[in-house]
Design a protein around this motif. Structure first.
Motif, short mmCIF file in Angstrom:
data_model
loop_
_atom_site.label_atom_id
_atom_site.label_comp_id
_atom_site.label_asym_id
_atom_site.label_seq_id
_atom_site.Cartn_x
_atom_site.Cartn_y
_atom_site.Cartn_z
N GLN A 161 39.05 -13.31 64.56
CA GLN A 161 40.24 -14.15 64.68
C GLN A 161 40.18 -15.30 63.69
O GLN A 161 41.19 -15.66 63.06
CB GLN A 161 40.41 -14.69 66.10
N SER A 214 42.71 -15.94 60.47
CA SER A 214 43.45 -17.21 60.53
C SER A 214 43.19 -18.09 59.32
O SER A 214 43.61 -19.25 59.30
CB SER A 214 43.08 -17.97 61.81
N THR A 228 40.16 -19.08 58.16
CA THR A 228 38.92 -19.86 58.24
C THR A 228 37.84 -19.14 57.46
O THR A 228 37.56 -17.96 57.72
CB THR A 228 38.49 -20.06 59.70
N ASP A 285 42.77 -21.13 65.40
CA ASP A 285 43.80 -21.34 64.39
C ASP A 285 43.72 -22.76 63.85
O ASP A 285 44.12 -23.72 64.51
CB ASP A 285 45.17 -21.07 65.00
N ARG A 321 51.45 -20.91 60.24
CA ARG A 321 50.80 -20.20 61.33
C ARG A 321 49.67 -19.35 60.76
O ARG A 321 49.68 -18.99 59.58
CB ARG A 321 51.78 -19.28 62.06
N SER A 322 48.75 -18.97 61.62
CA SER A 322 47.70 -18.06 61.16
C SER A 322 48.30 -16.75 60.68
O SER A 322 47.73 -16.08 59.81
CB SER A 322 46.70 -17.81 62.29
N VAL A 377 48.65 -15.87 56.94
CA VAL A 377 47.49 -15.56 56.11
C VAL A 377 47.57 -14.11 55.65
O VAL A 377 47.56 -13.18 56.46
CB VAL A 377 46.17 -15.81 56.87
#
Length: 457
Positions: free
Chosen positions: A111, A115, A117, A325, A404-405, A408
């Motif tokens: 996740q 997102s 990261t 997120d 928002r994620s 991406v």
């Protein structure tokens, strides 16, 4: 070669380059600028990626999370910190085994990657034997993101733990044994690894001074940072003072363990002298705005910490409380300080992108957070050709307030594409979700947490 998008560099001039391009060689950024000026790099590129209509930003760091908590998504709502720990998270953690932990961590890491990261500081404390700690590090690396597994150290039972109501089952080893296990894990995952292991005294209230001082020494010897929960809830200050007759950060300073290697999750309830001490040391406070609102813990002293010279990074604090997120964390953080001060000029969207990228890079020691030649090739490409981003008037403001994620599209870590077209190139999403679902079924039966899963509370 990535070309055609808007490049938000975060370099010293804070350039935003329209119709920009970034050339990547190996795990580093080779060059950047306007597309028209990077022709020679384009000619030599093994692959050219068209980013027209997209935003290119530095990789984001989640400075404090608990990936193993991902199976507890949606539970524990409406509790403050101490009841949340006693009635939900600590029983959840005690019933976690290695197989379930790895499944949960891989889900959380996936996740995070999807997102945008590129680096997580994962406080892992369930379970923490050598084999599980290294398996968790392997799961994060399998997803492709950078990581620091901050191994939760409890050591011996002590008065602070009793005041906090931490079950004695967490205190499995002596202080010396727990530190030795951490050192063993650090040797297997040393500084410079894609996924490192850091020492992490779990919480300043419920570990002994020997654990904290030993962790700081391990970090110094290993060339890494060390991590700890500190001053998250107001009650914790009273608990700590009852045992040590001092405030937490003041105590760290007097013990000589408050340095640039010190990274404190939350660090909300600081007095002015403690804020100054954080700044003088160049220590990091990890701001977790969604978690702090969820648990009603308080509001970080953001501007005083930054003015004092402290580093501030941004964190999610895990799926069980917040989600992975970082776009949500940026927006929530920017807004919570405005309402706390009743002043809309207190924060800017640019400031919170800096915390998520530059603050995280400073915290972890990764040569990233900036799109600049010679830096780590950790990049995120966002598809902003959408209704909610129209009209596209101000890139960073639109990204923080409307992003928002799900925007991406691509994530690059150390020069490798780990997410493309919004999907992982490293792991099978269906398999990761299936393993996590099965782990949840087993865990909730053993932990007797079914009372928290009612449809309406």
């Amino acid at each position: 070669m990535i070309e055609g998008g808007i490049v938000v560099t975060l370099d010293k001039q804070r350039r935003v380059i329209d119709d920009g391009a970034v050339a990547i060689s190996g795990d580093r950024i080779a060059a950047l600028g306007r597309r028209a000026d990077l022709g020679p790099h384009r000619a030599n590129a093994g692959r050219v990626i068209d980013c027209s209509g997209k935003l290119i930003i530095p990789g984001l760091t989640d400075g404090h999370t608990h990936l193993f908590q991902s199976l507890g998504r949606g539970l524990g709502d409406g509790m403050s910190l101490v009841p949340w720990l006693r009635h939900f998270m600590l029983p959840y953690s005690l019933n976690m085994n290695r197989e379930i932990a790895v499944a949960a961590v891989k889900l959380g890491a996936l996740q995070a990657a999807l997102s945008g990261t590129t680096m997580v500081v994962d406080n892992h404390y369930a379970p923490t034997d050598t084999e599980t700690t290294l398996a968790v590090a392997g799961a994060v690396e399998e997803v492709g993101i950078r990581g620091a597994i901050a191994r939760g150290i409890f050591g011996e039972m002590n008065p602070g733990a009793e005041l906090m109501g931490v079950p004695p089952e967490f205190f499995r080893w002596t202080d010396a044994q727990d530190l030795a296990i951490t050192e063993e894990c650090m040797a297997e995952r040393p500084a410079g690894s894609l996924v490192e292991v850091w020492p992490c005294p779990e919480n300043i209230v419920y570990v002994t001074p020997d654990i904290i001082e030993g962790s700081a020494e391990l970090a110094e010897a290993g060339g890494v940072r060390w991590h700890m929960h500190c001053s998250e809830a107001h009650d914790e200050i009273g608990f700590f003072e009852a045992v040590h007759a001092d405030r937490p950060v003041a105590w760290l300073e007097k013990r000589g363990v408050l340095t640039h290697r010190t990274t404190l999750a939350h660090a909300i309830w600081l007095d002015p002298d403690e804020v100054s001490a954080m700044g003088a040391a160049g220590a990091t406070a990890v701001h977790n705005p969604i978690s702090n609102q969820y648990l009603a813990s308080g509001v970080l002293h953001l501007e005083p910490l930054l003015s004092a010279g402290a580093n501030v990074a941004l964190g999610s604090d895990g799926v069980a409380v917040a989600g992975q997120d970082m776009f949500e964390a940026m927006k929530a953080g920017a807004l919570m300080h405005r309402v706390a001060h009743l002043d809309s000029t207190t924060t800017t969207v640019e400031q919170f992108l800096e915390l998520a990228a530059l603050g995280g890079a400073t915290m972890t020691g990764v040569n990233g957070g900036v799109i600049e030649a010679g830096r780590a090739a950790d990049l995120v490409i966002l598809d902003v050709d959408k209704v909610r981003h129209t009209p596209w008037n101000r890139p960073v403001a639109s990204m923080v307030h409307s992003g928002r994620s799900g925007d991406v599209e691509m994530v690059i870590v150390a020069g490798e594409i780990i997410v493309e077209d919004g999907r992982s190139t490293k792991v099978d999403e269906a398999e990761v979700r299936a393993a996590a679902t099965e782990g949840t079924r087993r865990l909730f039966g053993e932990a007797r947490l079914t009372g928290l899963t009612k449809d309406w509370q």
